[in-house]
Scaffold this motif. Structure first.
Motif, PDB file in Angstrom:
ATOM      1  N   THR A 380       3.850   2.660  -6.329  1.00 21.76           N
ATOM      2  CA  THR A 380       4.542   2.937  -7.595  1.00 21.76           C
ATOM      3  C   THR A 380       5.567   4.055  -7.405  1.00 21.76           C
ATOM      4  O   THR A 380       5.484   4.829  -6.453  1.00 21.76           O
ATOM      5  N   GLY A 381       6.518   4.099  -8.318  1.00 22.50           N
ATOM      6  CA  GLY A 381       7.494   5.198  -8.350  1.00 22.50           C
ATOM      7  C   GLY A 381       8.824   4.859  -7.687  1.00 22.50           C
ATOM      8  O   GLY A 381       9.754   5.667  -7.740  1.00 22.50           O
ATOM      9  N   SER A 403       2.216  -6.499  -7.529  1.00 24.54           N
ATOM     10  CA  SER A 403       3.533  -6.506  -6.898  1.00 24.54           C
ATOM     11  C   SER A 403       3.449  -5.965  -5.469  1.00 24.54           C
ATOM     12  O   SER A 403       2.617  -6.424  -4.699  1.00 24.54           O
ATOM     13  N   LEU A 404       4.235  -4.961  -5.132  1.00 24.38           N
ATOM     14  CA  LEU A 404       4.255  -4.484  -3.751  1.00 24.38           C
ATOM     15  C   LEU A 404       3.053  -3.576  -3.503  1.00 24.38           C
ATOM     16  O   LEU A 404       2.826  -2.616  -4.243  1.00 24.38           O
ATOM     17  N   VAL A 405       2.284  -3.890  -2.449  1.00 29.07           N
ATOM     18  CA  VAL A 405       1.078  -3.104  -2.155  1.00 29.07           C
ATOM     19  C   VAL A 405       1.089  -2.675  -0.685  1.00 29.07           C
ATOM     20  O   VAL A 405       1.833  -3.223   0.130  1.00 29.07           O
ATOM     21  N   THR A 406       0.243  -1.694  -0.383  1.00 32.74           N
ATOM     22  CA  THR A 406       0.162  -1.215   1.004  1.00 32.74           C
ATOM     23  C   THR A 406      -0.585  -2.246   1.861  1.00 32.74           C
ATOM     24  O   THR A 406      -1.478  -2.945   1.377  1.00 32.74           O
ATOM     25  N   TYR A 407      -0.202  -2.301   3.135  1.00 28.27           N
ATOM     26  CA  TYR A 407      -0.869  -3.241   4.042  1.00 28.27           C
ATOM     27  C   TYR A 407      -1.126  -2.606   5.403  1.00 28.27           C
ATOM     28  O   TYR A 407      -2.089  -2.930   6.087  1.00 28.27           O
ATOM     29  N   GLY A 408      -0.272  -1.645   5.815  1.00 31.72           N
ATOM     30  CA  GLY A 408      -0.426  -0.990   7.119  1.00 31.72           C
ATOM     31  C   GLY A 408      -0.680   0.495   6.943  1.00 31.72           C
ATOM     32  O   GLY A 408      -0.755   1.001   5.823  1.00 31.72           O
ATOM     33  N   GLY A 409      -0.792   1.210   8.082  1.00 34.22           N
ATOM     34  CA  GLY A 409      -1.040   2.652   8.044  1.00 34.22           C
ATOM     35  C   GLY A 409       0.219   3.431   7.714  1.00 34.22           C
ATOM     36  O   GLY A 409       0.225   4.355   6.916  1.00 34.22           O
ATOM     37  N   ARG A 410       1.335   3.048   8.383  1.00 35.00           N
ATOM     38  CA  ARG A 410       2.622   3.643   8.040  1.00 35.00           C
ATOM     39  C   ARG A 410       3.273   2.671   7.056  1.00 35.00           C
ATOM     40  O   ARG A 410       3.622   1.541   7.421  1.00 35.00           O
ATOM     41  N   ALA A 430      11.444  16.044  -2.617  1.00 39.74           N
ATOM     42  CA  ALA A 430      11.455  15.944  -4.085  1.00 39.74           C
ATOM     43  C   ALA A 430      11.239  14.489  -4.498  1.00 39.74           C
ATOM     44  O   ALA A 430      10.664  14.207  -5.550  1.00 39.74           O
ATOM     45  N   ASN A 431      11.692  13.564  -3.658  1.00 36.49           N
ATOM     46  CA  ASN A 431      11.583  12.156  -4.027  1.00 36.49           C
ATOM     47  C   ASN A 431      10.286  11.514  -3.582  1.00 36.49           C
ATOM     48  O   ASN A 431       9.714  10.710  -4.315  1.00 36.49           O
ATOM     49  N   ILE A 432       9.789  11.900  -2.423  1.00 40.40           N
ATOM     50  CA  ILE A 432       8.560  11.242  -1.970  1.00 40.40           C
ATOM     51  C   ILE A 432       7.409  11.604  -2.912  1.00 40.40           C
ATOM     52  O   ILE A 432       6.473  10.819  -3.102  1.00 40.40           O
ATOM     53  N   ASN A 446      -4.616   8.274  -6.053  1.00 42.85           N
ATOM     54  CA  ASN A 446      -3.448   8.146  -5.179  1.00 42.85           C
ATOM     55  C   ASN A 446      -3.874   8.311  -3.723  1.00 42.85           C
ATOM     56  O   ASN A 446      -4.378   9.364  -3.332  1.00 42.85           O
ATOM     57  N   CYS A 447      -3.644   7.270  -2.905  1.00 39.98           N
ATOM     58  CA  CYS A 447      -4.093   7.298  -1.498  1.00 39.98           C
ATOM     59  C   CYS A 447      -2.939   7.610  -0.554  1.00 39.98           C
ATOM     60  O   CYS A 447      -3.074   7.424   0.655  1.00 39.98           O
ATOM     61  N   MET A 448      -1.789   8.025  -1.068  1.00 42.28           N
ATOM     62  CA  MET A 448      -0.635   8.266  -0.192  1.00 42.28           C
ATOM     63  C   MET A 448      -0.733   9.651   0.473  1.00 42.28           C
ATOM     64  O   MET A 448      -1.210  10.592  -0.139  1.00 42.28           O
ATOM     65  N   ARG A 449      -0.277   9.717   1.705  1.00 41.40           N
ATOM     66  CA  ARG A 449      -0.262  10.977   2.432  1.00 41.40           C
ATOM     67  C   ARG A 449       1.041  11.052   3.225  1.00 41.40           C
ATOM     68  O   ARG A 449       1.578  10.027   3.643  1.00 41.40           O
ATOM     69  N   TYR A 450       1.552  12.265   3.428  1.00 39.76           N
ATOM     70  CA  TYR A 450       2.729  12.426   4.278  1.00 39.76           C
ATOM     71  C   TYR A 450       2.723  13.825   4.873  1.00 39.76           C
ATOM     72  O   TYR A 450       2.065  14.728   4.340  1.00 39.76           O
ATOM     73  N   ARG A 451       3.421  13.995   5.969  1.00 41.49           N
ATOM     74  CA  ARG A 451       3.546  15.329   6.574  1.00 41.49           C
ATOM     75  C   ARG A 451       4.583  16.143   5.813  1.00 41.49           C
ATOM     76  O   ARG A 451       5.594  15.615   5.363  1.00 41.49           O
TER      77      ARG A 451
END
Ligand code: GLY
Length: 456
Positions: A380-381, A403-410, A430-432, A446-451
């Motif tokens: 989302t977003g 709609s669009l969903v996660t499927y891989g690690g990256r 600011a956008n991520i 929310n399962c998203m992670r980033y460095r």
């Protein structure tokens, strides 16, 4: 107008499709087998990039038939696997123009012993290394070697098969992970134990057309470790800061400058290409990727050579490159690289990769990429992102309801530009933060992670 087919499905391949679609000569880019993210981008919606995913994408004769039927002018193959399985050989046998080396030449990446032969013949410095078929011998060697090492799967592992070790215990565990547990699949039948180098890592690229070489006078910095160095708790939970294929990238690298580019070309690229063209007699057409280290004594060495663009390196290089990629691709095929001018814009770019983080599993928890991760979380977003950013999709799928969903690690790359590196960083972060990978089974967690340290 021309038609291009990009063969691949990851973020780099989406970026290749996007860059070809920017060409003034191109009115159609087929993306095979592609990924469903493309339909969520403006160029996908306008039909400029069309995903074609025949069940037969793995059948190279069927790919060639598709190209003939659709009168495709150029095929660019983004990743090492289809190159190693001979896609270029099949397409060329049908008279189809390609960017990418033939099967035999892909050994430069797939066989470390061959890479070593090439670098030795070229007189190019490389870290000390040994190859092992037997885990017991490899364990014994790392126990007694007396310096820090990197343990690598010998076969193709999509840039992910290297474990950086702080001590002998970590090196033994790495041998087990690669050879016994087969963390990188069959690529781990043999391991390479390589001296660990300190200094600055540089990803450097050159195009070859079978006769000339065009080194890119721009390079970038990939961030391979999965976590920010100060994220001690997570690193401990994961048993170390595991190496990935890349978690982000920035461009230009802080070391870019004519003097260093000239040194890299003189000391590394030209001698290597000289062996490929003149000693081996190989009419190599495609990309060469040099993984370089510049140590504290200002000495350069090569720790890997790949036969494709880097991922996520290409995602930032493509934004920085103002030249027409179709003109470069056709020059690669026709042996005209000596007449191509490379033009780089003045901006800075930062790519932050959104990854699958910790999520609830049917029993217990998925720790998240680069270990076991969940799938099917709604992305989302995207509609809230600022204009002018690039989003390149990688591990995504389409779901009837979500709609669009996660499927891989990256999962996706968010690339932002700015007049300074700091501005590009600020825009990217600011956008991520507007994005989420929503787990509908866990109250929208929310399962998203980033460095958070890309570009620092
Ligand atoms: N970024 C590392 C690779 O593409 O292998």
């Amino acid at each position: 107008m021309a038609k291009v087919l990009v063969y691949g499905s990851g973020g780099r391949d989406h970026c290749l499709a996007d860059k070809y679609a920017d060409s003034q000569h191109v009115d159609k880019v087929f993306f095979m087998p592609g990924n469903p993210g493309v339909a969520h981008t403006p160029k996908g919606k306008r039909g400029l990039i069309e995903r074609v995913a025949p069940d037969a994408a793995d059948d190279f004769e069927a790919v060639a038939r598709f190209c003939r039927e659709q009168a495709v002018d150029l095929v660019d193959i983004g990743s090492e696997n289809p190159l190693s399985r001979g896609l270029v050989d099949v397409l060329n046998a049908h008279g189809i123009a390609t960017v990418g080396p033939q099967q035999e030449f892909a050994r430069i990446e797939s066989d470390r012993a061959f890479t070593d032969f090439l670098l030795t013949a070229a007189g190019v410095p490389k870290p000390a290394y040994r190859v092992f078929n037997d885990p017991d011998k490899a364990r014994r060697y790392v126990r007694n070697i007396g310096y820090q090492v990197v343990v690598k799967a010998n076969g193709l592992a999509a840039g992910k098969g290297a474990l950086v070790c702080d001590d002998a215990a970590a090196a033994e565990a790495a041998v087990d992970a690669i050879m016994v547990e087969r963390r990188f699949g069959d690529a781990g039948r043999r391991v390479v134990v390589e001296e660990r180098k300190y200094g600055s890592e540089i990803s450097f690229f050159a195009y070859l057309d079978g006769r000339h070489v065009m080194p890119l006078r721009m390079f970038c910095q990939d961030y391979k470790p999965a976590f920010d160095p100060e994220d001690h708790e997570t690193i401990e939970r994961f048993g170390g800061n595991l190496n990935t294929g890349g978690t982000g990238c920035y461009c230009p690298h802080r070391l870019v400058g004519d003097a260093l580019v000239n040194r890299i070309v003189r000391e590394i690229v030209n001698p290597t290409v000289e062996v490929i063209y003149n000693r081996l007699g190989w009419p190599y057409k495609g990309v060469l990727y040099f993984g370089l280290n510049l140590d504290d004594d200002n000495a350069l060495s090569v720790f890997e050579i790949n036969v494709r663009h880097g991922d996520p390196e290409f995602e930032v290089l493509a934004r920085k490159l103002s030249s027409d990629l179709f003109e470069i691709g056709m020059a690669v095929w026709e042996g005209r690289l000596d007449r191509v001018r490379q033009v780089w814009n003045a901006r800075h770019y930062v790519d932050v990769i959104a990854m699958e983080g910790r999520s609830k599993a049917s029993r217990g928890w998925n720790p998240g990429y680069p270990k076991r991760y969940g799938k099917g979380h709604a992305i989302t977003g995207l509609d809230r992102l600022e204009r002018g950013l690039a989003v390149y999709f990688a591990g995504v799928d389409e779901h009837d309801e979500r709609s669009l969903v996660t499927y891989g690690g990256r999962v996706l790359h968010l690339v932002a530009g700015g007049d300074t590196l700091e501005q590009a960083r600020r825009t990217a972060y600011a956008n991520i933060e507007k994005l989420a990978f929503v787990d509908h089974r866990q109250n929208g967690a929310n399962c998203m992670r980033y460095r958070r340290t890309i570009g620092l």
